[in-house]
Design an enzyme around this catalytic site. Structure first.
Site, PDB file in Angstrom:
ATOM      1  N   ARG A  83       4.616  79.953  31.743  1.00  0.00           N
ATOM      2  CA  ARG A  83       4.022  81.257  31.423  1.00  0.00           C
ATOM      3  C   ARG A  83       5.028  82.378  31.678  1.00  0.00           C
ATOM      4  O   ARG A  83       5.147  83.312  30.885  1.00  0.00           O
ATOM      5  CB  ARG A  83       2.753  81.471  32.266  1.00  0.00           C
ATOM      6  CG  ARG A  83       1.536  80.709  31.755  1.00  0.00           C
ATOM      7  CD  ARG A  83       0.415  80.706  32.795  1.00  0.00           C
ATOM      8  NE  ARG A  83      -0.839  80.143  32.283  1.00  0.00           N
ATOM      9  CZ  ARG A  83      -1.079  78.848  32.118  1.00  0.00           C
ATOM     10  NH1 ARG A  83      -0.121  77.970  32.429  1.00  0.00           N
ATOM     11  NH2 ARG A  83      -2.243  78.424  31.657  1.00  0.00           N
TER      12      ARG A  83
ATOM     13  N   SER B  94      -9.294  72.957  25.811  1.00  0.00           N
ATOM     14  CA  SER B  94      -8.146  73.309  26.642  1.00  0.00           C
ATOM     15  C   SER B  94      -8.119  74.811  26.879  1.00  0.00           C
ATOM     16  O   SER B  94      -8.178  75.598  25.930  1.00  0.00           O
ATOM     17  CB  SER B  94      -6.835  72.885  25.975  1.00  0.00           C
ATOM     18  OG  SER B  94      -5.717  73.369  26.708  1.00  0.00           O
TER      19      SER B  94
ATOM     20  N   GLU C  27      -6.556  68.288  36.307  1.00  0.00           N
ATOM     21  CA  GLU C  27      -5.251  67.639  36.402  1.00  0.00           C
ATOM     22  C   GLU C  27      -5.068  66.883  37.716  1.00  0.00           C
ATOM     23  O   GLU C  27      -4.170  66.055  37.839  1.00  0.00           O
ATOM     24  CB  GLU C  27      -4.142  68.676  36.246  1.00  0.00           C
ATOM     25  CG  GLU C  27      -4.109  69.744  37.309  1.00  0.00           C
ATOM     26  CD  GLU C  27      -3.196  70.898  36.923  1.00  0.00           C
ATOM     27  OE1 GLU C  27      -2.715  71.578  37.841  1.00  0.00           O
ATOM     28  OE2 GLU C  27      -2.967  71.140  35.724  1.00  0.00           O
TER      29      GLU C  27
END
EC number: 2.5.1.19
Length: 426
Positions: free
Chosen positions: A33, A172, A315
């Site tokens: 990012r 997502s 995750e």
């Protein structure tokens, strides 16, 4: 990038209670990012302590293909702003990096040339169609022959109008983050209204909003509607936090083997979903103390069975599932149906591999049911998925003879993982 290149790795067994300090690399989610926002900034950005891994280098390569540049400065990276030039066709190599596949197509729309996006076979199976649809509605010219997946071509026309769009980000949260990260460079910014269900991993959305603010943007949120106006970005100096999701197997190690593991540099405040590990350890009967130096995890070697909704921290599922194979009773993991569209179908892979070692694990519509049973050695297949290497390492702490297939795939997020793991065990 160093890493284990052997075809298999013998996961070491803990010979006794642990007593170790571990440093983990920078956050992949924050690093990529930060690289995108740095490339969209008006002046160079020194990104300190970024992750150096396959995914991070794929992002830097993508930005270079789109008109950016970067240079190594010790352990830091100096990122130059994008300067889209020329009209000759370009290409972006995606590998199997979801952040690269989702975050960079909008950037190609800011340029003036056609750019082809493609990568590993696995990335062609990962969902992206809702994002491509939203980008088209915002004025981006995309050709994908109706696949809704790579390979696709973005034909830049010198800018993106932006405006209002509806987005289904239920598969997502990266779809939403992709639009928000690029929005300051759109002529009208962007207003996104979410439809089709709640995005997984709310912490990653908070992370995106936090980084936008750090780079000078002014994102706003009203429930399921997000607005980011056009802005000139600038952040001359940005430091990346350690990756708390990558720290997960080391946190789990204390619980599985007993003893103490200290994770260096654990932030006092963070938007990373991995920070949830602190409350998980407490729930499972372990100790987790945040100190000035990091996180101190004290494990008992005895783990409680649990019912866990991991929708916001999906995750972490592979490592948590491996750890729960040693619990004192059955466990249920839910809320993670979206893991079927990650590097592999993680739910099916975990059910198959953990069961092959003797545990009774079944995948449900949105998670896993885990019933501990006596475990034995064997080959743990990793499906080109870095998180499965980490899960196998956790299993090997108490199970002799765990041979981990293709350990080098962990280089996606932690090239030195196997060496650090062995060092933790002395």
């Amino acid at each position: 990038m160093a890493g284990n290149t052997a075809s298999t790795w013998a996961a070491p067994v803990a010979s006794g209670a642990l007593d170790a300090s571990v440093g983990v690399p920078g956050s992949k989610s924050i690093t990529n990012r930060a690289y995108v926002l740095a490339a969209l900034s008006a002046a160079p950005t020194l990104v300190r302590k970024p992750l150096d891994s396959r995914d991070a280098r794929l992002m830097l390569g993508a930005l270079t293909s789109l008109g950016g540049s970067w240079e190594q400065a010790g352990e830091n990276v100096l990122v130059q702003p994008l300067v889209p030039e020329g009209t000759e066709p370009g290409a972006v190599a995606l590998g199997n990096a979801g952040t690269v596949a989702r975050f960079t197509p909008a950037l190609a729309g800011l340029g003036s040339k056609p750019v082809v996006f493609d990568g590993d076979e696995a990335i062609r199976r990962r969902p992206i169609a809702p994002l491509l649809r939203a980008l088209r509605e915002l004025g981006v010219d995309i050709e994908d022959d109706g696949r809704g997946a790579p390979p696709f071509t973005v034909r830049g026309h010198g800018g993106i109008g932006g405006g209002k769009v509806e987005l289904d980000s239920s598969a997502s949260s990266q779809f939403l983050s992709a639009l928000l990260l690029a929005a300051p460079s759109f002529e009208s910014g962007v207003t996104v209204r979410l439809v089709g269900g709640t995005p997984p991993s709310e912490p990653h959305i908070a992370m995106t909003l936090d980084l936008l603010r750090r780079f000078g943007a002014s994102p706003e949120r009203q429930g399921t509607e997000f607005h980011v106006p056009g802005a000139q970005l600038s952040c001359p100096d940005y430091t990346v936090e350690p990756d708390l999701s990558t720290a997960a197997p080391f946190v789990a190690a204390a619980a599985v083997a007993g003893g103490t593991v200290r994770i260096e540099g654990w932030p006092q405040r963070t938007t990373q979903p991995g920070d949830w590990l602190r409350s998980l350890m407490t729930e499972l009967g372990q100790g987790a103390e945040l100190t000035a130096d990091g996180l101190k995890v004290t494990g008992t070697g005895e783990i409680r069975g649990a019912t866990l909704d991991l929708h916001e921290v999906g995750e972490l599922t592979p490592v948590v599932a491996a750890m729960l194979c040693f619990a004192d009773g059955p466990s249920v993991i839910s809320g993670v149906a979206h893991l079927r569209g990650h590097e592999t179908d993680r739910l099916a892979a975990l059910a198959t591999e953990l069961s092959s070692f003797g545990a009774r694990v079944t995948d449900t519509e949105d998670g896993l049911r885990i019933t501990p049973a006596p475990l034995h050695g064997g080959v743990f297949h990793t499906y080109d998925d870095h998180r499965l290497v980490m899960a196998a390492a956790v299993l090997g702490l108490r199970v002799p003879g765990v041979e981990v297939e293709n350990p080098g795939t962990v280089g996606k997020t932690f090239p030195g993982f196997t060496e650090t793991w062995e060092s933790m065990l002395g």
